[in-house]
Design a protein around this motif. Structure first.
Motif: not given
Length: 297
Positions: A59, A61, A102, A266, A106, A263
């Motif tokens: 992930f 962010s 996202a 990915y 996560t 977020f």
């Protein structure tokens, strides 16, 4: 027939992403990791180079250092999250090939443990401005967005973030440094906000406890919440899969409410290798195990 097949590997460091791509295309190196998203389509046309990879277990962010103003106020963090256009980051900064926006935390929303009700996906500038005003920043504020210049997928989103935040009166000064300088500072909490993430995890405990549990090593934003800590501890103790899922969904709802991260996406991970490199296998968890079966023809 004994593994590994190679007698050894010489690592050559190329801090500049373009230089990394050029090195494999010219044959100065045999294999590179983190093929830049901007170069994927071009390199795929090169008959001397093969591109392998895809979506990986990770992930990315915005990490907020919640020990410093103004990010000690969850309303400010919520405002930032409402102002960011995640899809624009994928389309513009990652050239549409470097990741998936996202819609979860996560944990991706399509994961069994993922939450599919992220209130921040897309943009709500009116609400973002209202939250800033409630937090005492009706005219916005200025902060340093600290990024590494070494990895393009962590650096390039900063410009989209900067543009997005300007729409709510927030000025993000982009400060970029080499990974060798950047990482120790982030690990020491010497930043206001940064773009980062983790790779290689699959279990929700890895993806949540590592990052959000009080004083845990991966909790780089110094975030702390007793309710989330309690839920993450319960998740470790639960053995029933459905029970674990309910616990982690509740934890994610609380995480989204307090917004210690924004977020973003990915990311994909691609490797590029010369056609004389055989036997390499790409692992979605970004493991280097594929090098054990690699050999040169």
């Amino acid at each position: 027939n004994a593994l590994p097949y190679l007698d050894g590997i010489t690592f050559q460091f190329y801090p500049d992403p373009t230089a990394r791509t050029t090195a494999v295309q010219t044959g100065n190196v045999d294999w590179i990791e983190y093929l830049p998203a901007a170069d994927i389509e071009i390199v795929e046309l090169d008959p001397e180079v093969e591109v392998v990879g895809g979506i990986s277990a990770n992930f990315r962010s915005i990490y907020f250092n919640v020990s410093e103003e103004p990010f000690d106020d969850h309303r400010v963090r919520q405002a930032i999250s409402h102002a960011i256009d995640e899809q624009a980051i994928v389309d513009l900064a990652l050239f549409g090939t470097g990741g998936i926006a996202a819609t979860g935390t996560t944990i991706p929303s399509d994961n069994y443990y993922g939450i599919d009700s992220n209130p921040y996906f897309g943009r709500n500038l009116e609400l973002a401005r209202e939250l800033l005003a409630e937090a005492g920043y009706p005219d916005g504020f200025t902060f340093d967005l600290y990024v590494t210049s070494t990895y393009d997928f962590l650096r390039a989103p900063a410009e989209v973030i900067q543009s997005n935040l300007a729409d709510i009166g927030v000025t993000a000064n982009i400060v970029a440094e080499d990974w060798s300088i950047y990482l120790p500072k982030v690990m020491a909490g010497d930043y206001q906000a940064t773009v980062l993430g983790e790779s290689g995890q699959s279990d929700p405990d890895d993806l949540l406890f590592n990052v959000f549990y009080t004083d845990n090593g991966g909790n780089l934003g110094l975030f702390s919440d007793e309710g989330i800590d309690r839920l993450l501890e319960q998740g470790r103790q639960a053995s029933d899969q459905e029970e674990r899922r309910e616990i982690y969904l509740e934890a994610q709802e609380r995480i989204l409410d307090l917004a210690p991260h924004t977020f973003l996406f990915y990311s994909t991970q691609y490797e590029a290798l010369r056609t004389n490199v055989k036997g390499f296998e790409h692992f979605p968890n970004t493991s280097y195990l594929g090098l054990r079966t690699t050999y040169l023809e």
